[in-house]
Design an enzyme around this catalytic site. Structure first.
Site, short mmCIF file in Angstrom:
data_model
loop_
_atom_site.label_atom_id
_atom_site.label_comp_id
_atom_site.label_asym_id
_atom_site.label_seq_id
_atom_site.Cartn_x
_atom_site.Cartn_y
_atom_site.Cartn_z
N ILE A 158 0.86 -1.22 -0.15
CA ILE A 158 -0.07 -0.11 -0.62
C ILE A 158 0.55 1.17 0.08
CG2 ILE A 158 -2.24 -0.83 1.42
CD1 ILE A 158 -1.14 0.33 3.73
N ASP A 159 0.19 2.43 -0.72
CA ASP A 159 1.45 3.03 -0.45
C ASP A 159 1.67 3.94 0.43
OD1 ASP A 159 0.04 3.46 -3.22
OD2 ASP A 159 -0.86 5.21 -2.27
N LYS A 160 2.89 4.86 0.63
CA LYS A 160 3.83 5.72 2.08
C LYS A 160 2.93 6.11 2.39
CE LYS A 160 6.98 8.19 3.10
NZ LYS A 160 8.17 9.55 2.00
#
Length: 351
Positions: A158-160
């Site tokens: 998942i995104d940062k």
């Protein structure tokens, strides 16, 4: 704020870290060992890697695992699951705290905090989730050979600046099984997002290919006609309306990079404070006086896109048991939701 791990061109354009190749054997094909056949068909494939994939049931013929000595024949349908991300041979184990919400002999589930990149990449050589996992595994499970478990069992990401749940494997076959579940869309993934604007419908489905922007390569965008990118499907449901912003639940059927963020932007509802896709400015409401100050205060409370991977469910690759996990919405995002809730109630009372 940039998310370098998401912008590395070496990474696949999806959250899942595997791709699937599918082919049907031509008529007139002479019987040929599956490993030799695939070496001829897959660029850069080695016999050793193909044999490992077969042993780990990442190669199916007519939807069933096969042995290395299987000989393909006319009409066979061959499916190969292969990794589409860089290997982790240079990962440095680092003693970074991990919030492990579940663990057994085969896998573990991690609740990733905001700001942590999942995998090392351009601009993020260390300090990532994988560096932390490498340390954890080497310290607690020295018998696990990382060379036989790519990326220390990472199956998806998942995104940062998105918080929430990730599942990781401790064994290659478990990793393979989970990868297939993600690819076959049988994994339950539910996100909670705060987005700009009101919805005319209480629920709906967004279907539009997602891929890199043709001009701005650091961004992703939708391609409704399917002329670029990969198929992407997001189901959404309104949870609560706050006049100018809305709390929604998003269920992923596919897992493309930035999928929810891009899909929501495409229908005029960018995520609140998403600096990549236009949510870090006032999209709905006046830009003057106290309202602007209120929104700026909200941005300061939650200085990232308001997106959380809240629920994760899958079938345990070994026991066959249905597994389900839920993560509480982090304080930064929950504080902003409550702030908008009170503001909405105040405005409604005024009217």
């Amino acid at each position: 704020m940039s998310e370098e791990i998401e912008l590395n061109d070496e990474l696949p354009e999806s959250e899942e870290l595997y791709e699937r190749l599918s082919m049907v054997i031509d008529r007139g094909q002479e019987p040929l060992r599956i490993d030799k056949f695939l070496m001829q068909r897959i660029e850069g494939a080695t016999r050793n890697k193909i044999q490992q994939a077969i042993e780990n049931e990442m190669v199916l013929v007519n939807e069933k695992p096969i042995k290395n000595n299987y000989k393909v024949k006319s009409g066979d349908k061959v499916i190969v699951y292969e990794t589409a991300s860089p290997e982790s041979s240079d990962i440095i184990p680092q003693d970074i705290p991990l919030n492990i919400v579940y663990e057994d002999d085969d896998l573990f589930v991690i609740d990733k905090p905001v700001g942590m990149v999942v995998h090392p990449g351009s601009g993020n050589p260390d300090g990532t989730l994988i560096n932390a996992v490498a340390y954890y595994i080497k310290t607690n499970y020295p018998e696990i050979d990382e060379s036989e478990l790519p990326r220390y069992g990472l199956v998806h990401r998942i995104d940062k600046n998105t918080s929430g749940l990730l599942v990781m494997a401790k064994k290659q076959k478990v990793m393979s099984d989970l990868a297939k579940q993600f690819f076959n869309h049988t994994v339950h993934r539910r996100y909670v997002a705060l987005v700009w604007g009101n919805f005319e419908e209480e629920q709906g489905t967004i279907e539009a290919h997602v891929g890199r922007h043709q001009r701005f390569r650091k961004l992703f965008t939708t391609y409704p006609d399917g002329d670029h990118g990969k198929d992407a499907i997001t189901h959404y449901k309104v949870l609560e309306n706050f006049n100018y912003v809305t709390l929604v639940e998003c269920r992923l059927e596919t897992g493309r990079t930035h999928q929810i963020r891009v899909h929501m932007q495409s229908i005029g509802h960018p995520l609140f404070n998403d600096d990549f896709y236009g949510g870090d400015r006032i999209v709905k409401g006046t830009i003057y006086t106290k309202y602007k100050q209120f929104v700026d205060n909200c941005f300061a409370l939650c200085p990232r896109q308001a997106l959380h991977a809240k629920e994760l469910g899958f079938k345990h690759p070994v026991t066959g048991k249905d597994m389900f996990f839920e993560s509480a919405i982090p304080e930064d995002m929950s504080s902003v939701i409550e702030k908008w809730r009170k503001y909405s109630q105040f405005k409604n009372a005024e009217e």
